[in-house]
Design an enzyme around this catalytic site. Sequence first.
Site, PDB file in Angstrom:
ATOM      1  N   PHE A  15       0.859  -1.185   0.000  1.00 27.45           N
ATOM      2  CA  PHE A  15       0.000   0.000   0.000  1.00 27.45           C
ATOM      3  C   PHE A  15       0.895   1.233   0.000  1.00 27.45           C
ATOM      4  CE2 PHE A  15      -4.610   0.800   1.144  1.00 27.45           C
ATOM      5  CZ  PHE A  15      -5.112  -0.244   0.396  1.00 27.45           C
ATOM      6  N   GLN A  53      -7.840  14.628   3.384  1.00 24.00           N
ATOM      7  CA  GLN A  53      -7.173  13.777   2.407  1.00 24.00           C
ATOM      8  C   GLN A  53      -7.933  13.690   1.085  1.00 24.00           C
ATOM      9  OE1 GLN A  53      -6.527   9.233   2.960  1.00 24.00           O
ATOM     10  NE2 GLN A  53      -4.529  10.212   2.973  1.00 24.00           N
ATOM     11  N   HIS A  68      -8.053  11.428  -2.194  1.00 26.66           N
ATOM     12  CA  HIS A  68      -7.580  10.144  -2.710  1.00 26.66           C
ATOM     13  C   HIS A  68      -7.216  10.342  -4.176  1.00 26.66           C
ATOM     14  CE1 HIS A  68      -7.301   5.930  -3.696  1.00 26.66           C
ATOM     15  NE2 HIS A  68      -7.430   5.636  -2.423  1.00 26.66           N
ATOM     16  N   LEU A 110     -14.717   5.476  -5.196  1.00 32.62           N
ATOM     17  CA  LEU A 110     -13.313   5.133  -4.941  1.00 32.62           C
ATOM     18  C   LEU A 110     -12.830   3.965  -5.807  1.00 32.62           C
ATOM     19  CD1 LEU A 110     -10.863   5.672  -3.005  1.00 32.62           C
ATOM     20  CD2 LEU A 110     -11.661   3.681  -1.755  1.00 32.62           C
ATOM     21  N   GLU A 169      -6.612   2.042  -3.512  1.00 37.57           N
ATOM     22  CA  GLU A 169      -5.159   2.065  -3.640  1.00 37.57           C
ATOM     23  C   GLU A 169      -4.616   0.638  -3.812  1.00 37.57           C
ATOM     24  OE1 GLU A 169      -3.171   5.037  -1.188  1.00 37.57           O
ATOM     25  OE2 GLU A 169      -2.113   3.376  -0.246  1.00 37.57           O
ATOM     26  N   ARG A 226      -0.621   9.304  -0.381  1.00 30.99           N
ATOM     27  CA  ARG A 226      -1.726   9.844  -1.176  1.00 30.99           C
ATOM     28  C   ARG A 226      -1.588  11.328  -1.478  1.00 30.99           C
ATOM     29  NH1 ARG A 226      -6.531   6.411   1.806  1.00 30.99           N
ATOM     30  NH2 ARG A 226      -5.886   4.477   0.821  1.00 30.99           N
ATOM     31  N   HIS A 237     -11.527  12.342   0.406  1.00 25.47           N
ATOM     32  CA  HIS A 237     -11.659  10.950   0.840  1.00 25.47           C
ATOM     33  C   HIS A 237     -11.716  10.763   2.353  1.00 25.47           C
ATOM     34  CE1 HIS A 237     -11.295   6.640   0.647  1.00 25.47           C
ATOM     35  NE2 HIS A 237     -10.131   6.631   1.268  1.00 25.47           N
ATOM     36  N   GLU A 248     -13.151   7.853  12.698  1.00 21.25           N
ATOM     37  CA  GLU A 248     -12.781   8.965  11.819  1.00 21.25           C
ATOM     38  C   GLU A 248     -13.184  10.323  12.379  1.00 21.25           C
ATOM     39  OE1 GLU A 248     -13.560   8.335   7.665  1.00 21.25           O
ATOM     40  OE2 GLU A 248     -13.075  10.410   7.168  1.00 21.25           O
ATOM     41  N   ARG A 272      -2.864  10.620   6.099  1.00 18.95           N
ATOM     42  CA  ARG A 272      -3.078   9.248   6.568  1.00 18.95           C
ATOM     43  C   ARG A 272      -2.564   8.242   5.548  1.00 18.95           C
ATOM     44  NH1 ARG A 272      -7.118   5.156   5.644  1.00 18.95           N
ATOM     45  NH2 ARG A 272      -8.369   6.485   4.303  1.00 18.95           N
TER      46      ARG A 272
HETATM   47  C1  LIG Z   1     -14.935   4.439  -0.138  1.00 19.08           C
HETATM   48  C2  LIG Z   1     -14.024   4.338   1.056  1.00 19.08           C
HETATM   49  C3  LIG Z   1     -13.094   3.317   1.127  1.00 19.08           C
HETATM   50  C4  LIG Z   1     -12.235   3.223   2.223  1.00 19.08           C
HETATM   51  N1  LIG Z   1     -11.318   2.218   2.259  1.00 19.08           N
HETATM   52  C5  LIG Z   1     -10.501   2.114   3.338  1.00 19.08           C
HETATM   53  C6  LIG Z   1      -9.561   1.040   3.433  1.00 19.08           C
HETATM   54  O1  LIG Z   1      -9.492   0.160   2.566  1.00 19.08           O
HETATM   55  N2  LIG Z   1      -8.756   0.997   4.511  1.00 19.08           N
HETATM   56  C7  LIG Z   1      -8.816   1.920   5.512  1.00 19.08           C
HETATM   57  O2  LIG Z   1      -8.068   1.806   6.472  1.00 19.08           O
HETATM   58  N3  LIG Z   1      -9.720   2.927   5.452  1.00 19.08           N
HETATM   59  C8  LIG Z   1     -10.567   3.045   4.405  1.00 19.08           C
HETATM   60  N4  LIG Z   1     -11.470   4.058   4.361  1.00 19.08           N
HETATM   61  C9  LIG Z   1     -11.669   4.891   5.548  1.00 19.08           C
HETATM   62  C10 LIG Z   1     -12.474   4.108   6.589  1.00 19.08           C
HETATM   63  O3  LIG Z   1     -13.377   3.250   5.950  1.00 19.08           O
HETATM   64  C11 LIG Z   1     -13.271   5.034   7.503  1.00 19.08           C
HETATM   65  O4  LIG Z   1     -12.433   6.032   8.029  1.00 19.08           O
HETATM   66  C12 LIG Z   1     -13.867   4.258   8.680  1.00 19.08           C
HETATM   67  O5  LIG Z   1     -14.559   3.115   8.235  1.00 19.08           O
HETATM   68  C13 LIG Z   1     -14.777   5.146   9.502  1.00 19.08           C
HETATM   69  O6  LIG Z   1     -15.427   4.368  10.468  1.00 19.08           O
HETATM   70  P1  LIG Z   1     -16.226   5.046  11.636  1.00 19.08           P
HETATM   71  O7  LIG Z   1     -16.753   3.933  12.474  1.00 19.08           O
HETATM   72  O8  LIG Z   1     -15.413   6.084  12.284  1.00 19.08           O
HETATM   73  O9  LIG Z   1     -17.447   5.806  10.922  1.00 19.08           O
HETATM   74  P2  LIG Z   1     -18.573   5.325   9.834  1.00 19.08           P
HETATM   75  O10 LIG Z   1     -18.378   3.946   9.366  1.00 19.08           O
HETATM   76  O11 LIG Z   1     -18.631   6.403   8.828  1.00 19.08           O
HETATM   77  O12 LIG Z   1     -19.895   5.344  10.711  1.00 19.08           O
HETATM   78  C14 LIG Z   1     -20.497   6.539  11.176  1.00 19.08           C
HETATM   79  C15 LIG Z   1     -21.768   6.176  11.946  1.00 19.08           C
HETATM   80  O13 LIG Z   1     -22.250   7.343  12.602  1.00 19.08           O
HETATM   81  C16 LIG Z   1     -23.652   7.395  12.506  1.00 19.08           C
HETATM   82  N5  LIG Z   1     -24.084   8.791  12.610  1.00 19.08           N
HETATM   83  C17 LIG Z   1     -23.521   9.885  12.029  1.00 19.08           C
HETATM   84  N6  LIG Z   1     -24.203  11.001  12.361  1.00 19.08           N
HETATM   85  C18 LIG Z   1     -25.206  10.602  13.179  1.00 19.08           C
HETATM   86  C19 LIG Z   1     -26.270  11.282  13.841  1.00 19.08           C
HETATM   87  N7  LIG Z   1     -26.475  12.597  13.727  1.00 19.08           N
HETATM   88  N8  LIG Z   1     -27.133  10.546  14.588  1.00 19.08           N
HETATM   89  C20 LIG Z   1     -26.988   9.205  14.697  1.00 19.08           C
HETATM   90  N9  LIG Z   1     -26.007   8.517  14.088  1.00 19.08           N
HETATM   91  C21 LIG Z   1     -25.137   9.209  13.346  1.00 19.08           C
HETATM   92  C22 LIG Z   1     -23.963   6.766  11.157  1.00 19.08           C
HETATM   93  O14 LIG Z   1     -25.277   6.258  11.129  1.00 19.08           O
HETATM   94  C23 LIG Z   1     -22.906   5.662  11.084  1.00 19.08           C
HETATM   95  O15 LIG Z   1     -23.408   4.492  11.692  1.00 19.08           O
HETATM   96  C24 LIG Z   1     -12.326   4.171   3.268  1.00 19.08           C
HETATM   97  C25 LIG Z   1     -13.262   5.185   3.201  1.00 19.08           C
HETATM   98  C26 LIG Z   1     -14.081   5.290   2.095  1.00 19.08           C
HETATM   99  C27 LIG Z   1     -15.044   6.451   2.036  1.00 19.08           C
END
Ligand SMILES: Cc1cc2nc3c(=O)[nH]c(=O)nc-3n(C[C@H](O)[C@H](O)[C@H](O)COP(=O)(O)OP(=O)(O)OC[C@H]3O[C@@H](n4cnc5c(N)ncnc54)[C@H](O)[C@@H]3O)c2cc1C
Length: 567
Positions: free
Chosen positions: A123, A236, A238, A248, A251, A282, A347, A371, A382
Amino acid sequence: MVGKIIHEHDVLVVGGGLAGLRAAVEAHDNGADAAVVSKVYPLRSHSVAAQGGINAALGNNPGSKDDSWEKHAFDTVKGSAYLADQDAVEALCREAPASVIELEHWGTVFSRDNEGKLAQRPFGGAGVPRTCYAADRTGHNLLNTLFEQASSRGIKFYNEHFVTSLVVNNNKCAGCITIDIQTGELHGFSSKSLILATGGYGRIYERSTNSLINTADGHALAYRCGAALKDMEFVQFHPTTLYGSNILITEGARGEGAHLINSEGERFMFKYAPEAKELAPRDIVARSIMEEIEKGLGYEGEYVYLDLRPLGAEKIKEHLPGIRQIARDFANLDPVEELIPVQPGQHYSMGGINVNIDGETNIEGLLAAGECACVSVHGANRLGGNSLLETLVFGKKAGKRAGSNDRESVRLSNVKNVLDREQERLETIFSGKGENTAALMKEMKKTVYGKFGIFRNEEKMHEGLNNLYRLQKRYSGAGLNHRGKKYNQALLKFLELGYMLEIAEAVAVSALERKESRGSHYRADFPNRDDDSYLKHTIFIKDHKNRPSITFSPVRSGLFPVKERDY
Ligand SMILES: Cc1cc2nc3c(=O)[nH]c(=O)nc-3n(C[C@H](O)[C@H](O)[C@H](O)COP(=O)(O)OP(=O)(O)OC[C@H]3O[C@@H](n4cnc5c(N)ncnc54)[C@H](O)[C@@H]3O)c2cc1C
């Protein structure tokens, strides 16, 4: 909107993505009554879209036999342009192998090598192949595993509940208020600890890979009640998102051997990162693509090509089936034979709610992970594969800390009071003059993308910030005509826009304040990194008069001396 429904839990997690679910499981396993609130069904959280993989120094690949957490930490700190806090990076990298193995034991179906070990692919910015993966659907696999773990423990889920505000009194968090999206009723939640795991804020930008639900909710909720935001200028981009839709293209494709090609047919990354080429970090690859396009070496002045053909059909089908499907469905081409048009797109948000290693914010009883939080392990840029890892390692830590919180039960009367205030606030929104919020949203995205994108400068950013102020003003006078209670999507969009306008300002003000170029934050007017003045974190917080203000905090180093980055 009537109803005074109050729920009580020891630990309330807002967010059903990977960070939220990992936190809830850990809080539960530490004896707490944990519950999860999510505005969408948890399996629709953005985590489900993660493609390429998750980093851990397992040393399984022949090219990474002597890998170690220290090497992983070094790559992470170097990738961060030395802005990451090195004690947090140490925790991330030391705990990575156990975190990945734990998910594997819980049921994640990782791709394997010929010996049956977890496969690891190269990566960007990583010295050796260190990224574990489940083909190109890693997030999908991890999220389903954790959802099953949380469900089987009997953790209570409040799905399709949208958090509208936190209950904070005297710097102490007592819970939150939600709208039950199905019924339109307001609910109050009282908890000893509340963990925000609300994901990124990518949708403040045009051209984002993020889900439509990534709208800065947690950042704004925390900031409004006095929590500090850290390093918000670091956004970031991408390098490879599909031209047209900005979906997306992982990578992992370049990790497996895909090339970037300009309009002369040249593999241009040789010019910008002679050693790492397509696998430079990136920030560097995204800027290189934009430079090529600006020099007239792109196609239609908009994109370059990603060539997967060097991988061969078999590898594409086995390791990148999702990418092939995306290319077929959204660009009507087969990457086994054709080139994929790509351009950089927003991204990931490196900055976020300022937390310590255990996920605690400056508000008692309020934690954050994933995040939406800034711990900080990514600094100014990142590395791919480190974010999924962060959700597991720091989700677990936040869950543990919250689960062992023995604060006296918080005062329900506070929650009831805020519930009443929320009811009034919504009534005001419903009685306001109708403004076209879709148009406001569009203008905001255009402004943020145009003025706070990959290349920034003082003049553009001032224009952008002034435009955001104008949009905020229009928003504050706006209201909604659609008063329906059930599934009132217009109301949700309206509230999300409020969150986004506030956080766009945080990004803008922080970016103006940092007069140097570091990682993802590139200023054409200050093109060099300036460690003497800016090796520090930016803190965006309300001052004692409730106005936005900027302060700084030191970077915690200790493992690796600060150096120039070369790739
Ligand atoms: C397309 C894509 C591909 C990626 N690929 C990779 C990868 O291969 N490797 C890697 O390390 N990272 C990757 N990332 C980054 C990584 O996926 C994310 O940073 C990570 O999954 C975020 O997880 P999280 O649990 O913090 O938030 P999320 O999975 O975004 O979850 C947020 C949660 O908050 C809830 N929420 C938000 N606001 C409210 C509200 N007002 N009231 C109630 N609930 C709310 C939502 O319902 C959701 O359940 C990728 C990101 C993207 C966009």
